[in-house]
Design an enzyme around this catalytic site. Structure first.
Site, PDB file in Angstrom:
ATOM      1  N   GLN A   1      11.483  27.703  35.851  1.00 47.47           N
ATOM      2  CA  GLN A   1      12.153  27.705  37.157  1.00 47.47           C
ATOM      3  C   GLN A   1      12.420  29.149  37.583  1.00 47.47           C
ATOM      4  OE1 GLN A   1      15.469  24.501  37.071  1.00 47.47           O
ATOM      5  NE2 GLN A   1      14.906  24.875  34.955  1.00 47.47           N
TER       6      GLN A   1
ATOM      7  N   ASP B   1      11.112  35.565  37.954  1.00 50.84           N
ATOM      8  CA  ASP B   1      11.139  36.979  37.574  1.00 50.84           C
ATOM      9  C   ASP B   1       9.862  37.507  36.919  1.00 50.84           C
ATOM     10  OD1 ASP B   1      11.331  35.948  34.903  1.00 50.84           O
ATOM     11  OD2 ASP B   1      13.514  36.001  34.978  1.00 50.84           O
TER      12      ASP B   1
ATOM     13  N   HIS C   1       9.299  27.511  40.939  1.00 53.70           N
ATOM     14  CA  HIS C   1      10.113  27.974  42.070  1.00 53.70           C
ATOM     15  C   HIS C   1       9.574  29.242  42.743  1.00 53.70           C
ATOM     16  CE1 HIS C   1      13.864  25.593  40.520  1.00 53.70           C
ATOM     17  NE2 HIS C   1      12.936  24.817  41.027  1.00 53.70           N
TER      18      HIS C   1
ATOM     19  N   CYS D   1       2.129  40.903  62.415  1.00 54.27           N
ATOM     20  CA  CYS D   1       2.635  40.374  63.685  1.00 54.27           C
ATOM     21  C   CYS D   1       4.092  40.748  63.954  1.00 54.27           C
ATOM     22  CB  CYS D   1       2.470  38.855  63.734  1.00 54.27           C
ATOM     23  SG  CYS D   1       3.642  37.979  62.699  1.00 54.27           S
TER      24      CYS D   1
ATOM     25  N   GLU E   1      25.660  26.444  25.964  1.00 59.52           N
ATOM     26  CA  GLU E   1      26.608  25.484  26.559  1.00 59.52           C
ATOM     27  C   GLU E   1      25.941  24.126  26.703  1.00 59.52           C
ATOM     28  OE1 GLU E   1      29.661  26.376  27.413  1.00 59.52           O
ATOM     29  OE2 GLU E   1      29.339  28.521  27.027  1.00 59.52           O
TER      30      GLU E   1
ATOM     31  N   ALA F   1      18.836  31.942  23.729  1.00 56.68           N
ATOM     32  CA  ALA F   1      17.371  31.903  23.615  1.00 56.68           C
ATOM     33  C   ALA F   1      16.858  33.010  22.702  1.00 56.68           C
ATOM     34  CB  ALA F   1      16.755  32.054  25.002  1.00 56.68           C
TER      35      ALA F   1
HETATM   36  P1  OAD Z   1      21.612  27.978  35.912  1.00 54.49           P
HETATM   37  O1  OAD Z   1      22.256  29.267  36.282  1.00 54.49           O
HETATM   38  O2  OAD Z   1      22.034  26.757  36.637  1.00 54.49           O
HETATM   39  O3  OAD Z   1      21.855  27.679  34.365  1.00 54.49           O
HETATM   40  C1  OAD Z   1      21.654  28.652  33.388  1.00 54.49           C
HETATM   41  C2  OAD Z   1      21.818  28.002  32.036  1.00 54.49           C
HETATM   42  O4  OAD Z   1      21.494  28.965  31.041  1.00 54.49           O
HETATM   43  C3  OAD Z   1      23.248  27.534  31.731  1.00 54.49           C
HETATM   44  O5  OAD Z   1      23.195  26.194  31.246  1.00 54.49           O
HETATM   45  C4  OAD Z   1      23.717  28.483  30.630  1.00 54.49           C
HETATM   46  O6  OAD Z   1      24.590  27.858  29.693  1.00 54.49           O
HETATM   47  C5  OAD Z   1      22.417  28.867  29.977  1.00 54.49           C
HETATM   48  N1  OAD Z   1      22.420  30.176  29.299  1.00 54.49           N
HETATM   49  C6  OAD Z   1      23.141  31.278  29.584  1.00 54.49           C
HETATM   50  N2  OAD Z   1      22.833  32.286  28.761  1.00 54.49           N
HETATM   51  C7  OAD Z   1      21.858  31.819  27.930  1.00 54.49           C
HETATM   52  C8  OAD Z   1      21.096  32.385  26.864  1.00 54.49           C
HETATM   53  N3  OAD Z   1      21.264  33.636  26.487  1.00 54.49           N
HETATM   54  N4  OAD Z   1      20.174  31.602  26.248  1.00 54.49           N
HETATM   55  C9  OAD Z   1      19.984  30.310  26.628  1.00 54.49           C
HETATM   56  N5  OAD Z   1      20.670  29.730  27.625  1.00 54.49           N
HETATM   57  C10 OAD Z   1      21.590  30.466  28.270  1.00 54.49           C
HETATM   58  O7  OAD Z   1      20.035  28.208  36.004  1.00 54.49           O
HETATM   59  P2  OAD Z   1      18.857  27.160  36.187  1.00 54.49           P
HETATM   60  O8  OAD Z   1      19.111  25.913  35.423  1.00 54.49           O
HETATM   61  O9  OAD Z   1      17.603  27.891  35.923  1.00 54.49           O
HETATM   62  O10 OAD Z   1      16.589  27.564  42.019  1.00 54.49           O
HETATM   63  O11 OAD Z   1      18.971  26.853  37.708  1.00 54.49           O
HETATM   64  C11 OAD Z   1      17.996  26.068  38.292  1.00 54.49           C
HETATM   65  C12 OAD Z   1      17.673  26.547  39.664  1.00 54.49           C
HETATM   66  O12 OAD Z   1      18.852  26.642  40.441  1.00 54.49           O
HETATM   67  C13 OAD Z   1      17.110  27.948  39.741  1.00 54.49           C
HETATM   68  O13 OAD Z   1      15.724  28.019  39.505  1.00 54.49           O
HETATM   69  C14 OAD Z   1      17.413  28.344  41.132  1.00 54.49           C
HETATM   70  C15 OAD Z   1      18.854  27.905  41.131  1.00 54.49           C
HETATM   71  O14 OAD Z   1      19.473  27.846  42.290  1.00 54.49           O
HETATM   72  C16 OAD Z   1      16.312  28.004  43.227  1.00 54.49           C
HETATM   73  O15 OAD Z   1      16.586  29.120  43.614  1.00 54.49           O
HETATM   74  C17 OAD Z   1      15.594  26.987  44.052  1.00 54.49           C
END
Ligand code: OAD
Length: 234
Positions: free
Chosen positions: A84, A87, A102, A138, A203, A219
């Protein structure tokens, strides 16, 4: 093998997650800015937000977790990452089979789709020379080539992700809050297809109780250990 990654995957590279405290930018939640409506109302504000994230990403490099996944790809005949993240750090770490659900923050497109050349092109300036940036052809606004809330995912990567999630032997979910659809459904597809699914996240999330194994760790800590284990079994 399939690995679904989210923002937590890149947290140890210094890129703020979306739902963590560091994801709030100038008192705005990402959900307020990453929308077509926000862009129509205030394109400058939305681009400032993306400029900030682009700057963070430009300064970052793949962490131990990204590198471990790139190594895993070399061990298995078929290994795919569904991410998702926008980067590009998986590719920078050396992963080849990456499905970006995404989009890609380093690409932009003309909001008027004026020509083939400006319908999608890379723009690496950090910081951006012009805020908001305009189409060189444009003069219409350019937008980041990322999916915003309320937008439909492109068909090809989504279909590939759905197909892969249900047809593999081992599904790893790393660093996603599993709250944003349709990506949040992919672990459920895997579980329904009886694929052994593990979650790596410091978490718990909405899928923690249903996965086969939950690893409460970062991770960058868990993936190198998993890689080590895999090597001993191959
Ligand atoms: P979130 O910010 O919702 O969640 C990040 C997750 O990573 C959380 O559950 C944390 O506990 C976990 N986390 C934090 N540090 C970590 C580490 N070092 N190792 C492993 N896990 C860790 O991000 P996404 O689930 O990716 O979409 O969010 C989904 C989508 O919502 C994104 O792609 C973006 C966002 O809005 C769009 O922009 C459309």
């Amino acid at each position: 093998m399939v690995c679904l990654t989210g923002a937590g995957m890149s947290a140890e590279s210094g890129i703020p997650t979306f739902r963590g405290e560091d994801g709030i930018w100038k008192n705005h939640q990402p959900e307020e800015l990453a929308t077509p409506g926000a862009f129509v109302r205030d394109p400058n504000l939305v681009w400032e937000f993306y400029n900030w994230r682009r700057e963070k990403i430009a300064k970052s490099s793949p962490n131990k977790g990204h590198k471990a996944l790139a190594e895993m790809e070399k061990l298995y005949k078929e290994f795919y990452i569904i991410t998702q993240n926008v980067d590009g750090l998986h590719q920078k770490a050396g992963s080849k089979n990456v499905i970006e659900l995404h989009g890609d923050i380093w690409y932009v497109r003309c909001t008027e789709h004026c020509t083939k050349e400006t319908s999608l092109f890379s723009l690496y300036d950090v910081p951006l020379k012009e805020l908001p940036p305009h189409c060189p052809n444009c003069g219409a606004l350019l937008r980041p080539h990322v999916i915003w809330f309320g937008e439909t995912l492109p068909e090809a990567p989504l279909e590939a992700a759905l197909e892969l999630s249900a047809n593999n032997d081992f599904f790893i979910v790393v660093g996603t809050s599993a709250m944003v659809q349709p990506a949040a459904s992919l672990p459920r597809y895997a579980l329904r297809a009886k694929v052994h699914t593990i979650e790596i996240n410091p978490e718990p999330t909405p899928i923690t109780d249903i996965v086969n194994e939950y690893v409460p760790a970062n991770a960058g800590e868990a993936l190198p250990l998993l890689l080590k284990e895999m090597k001993t079994y191959l």
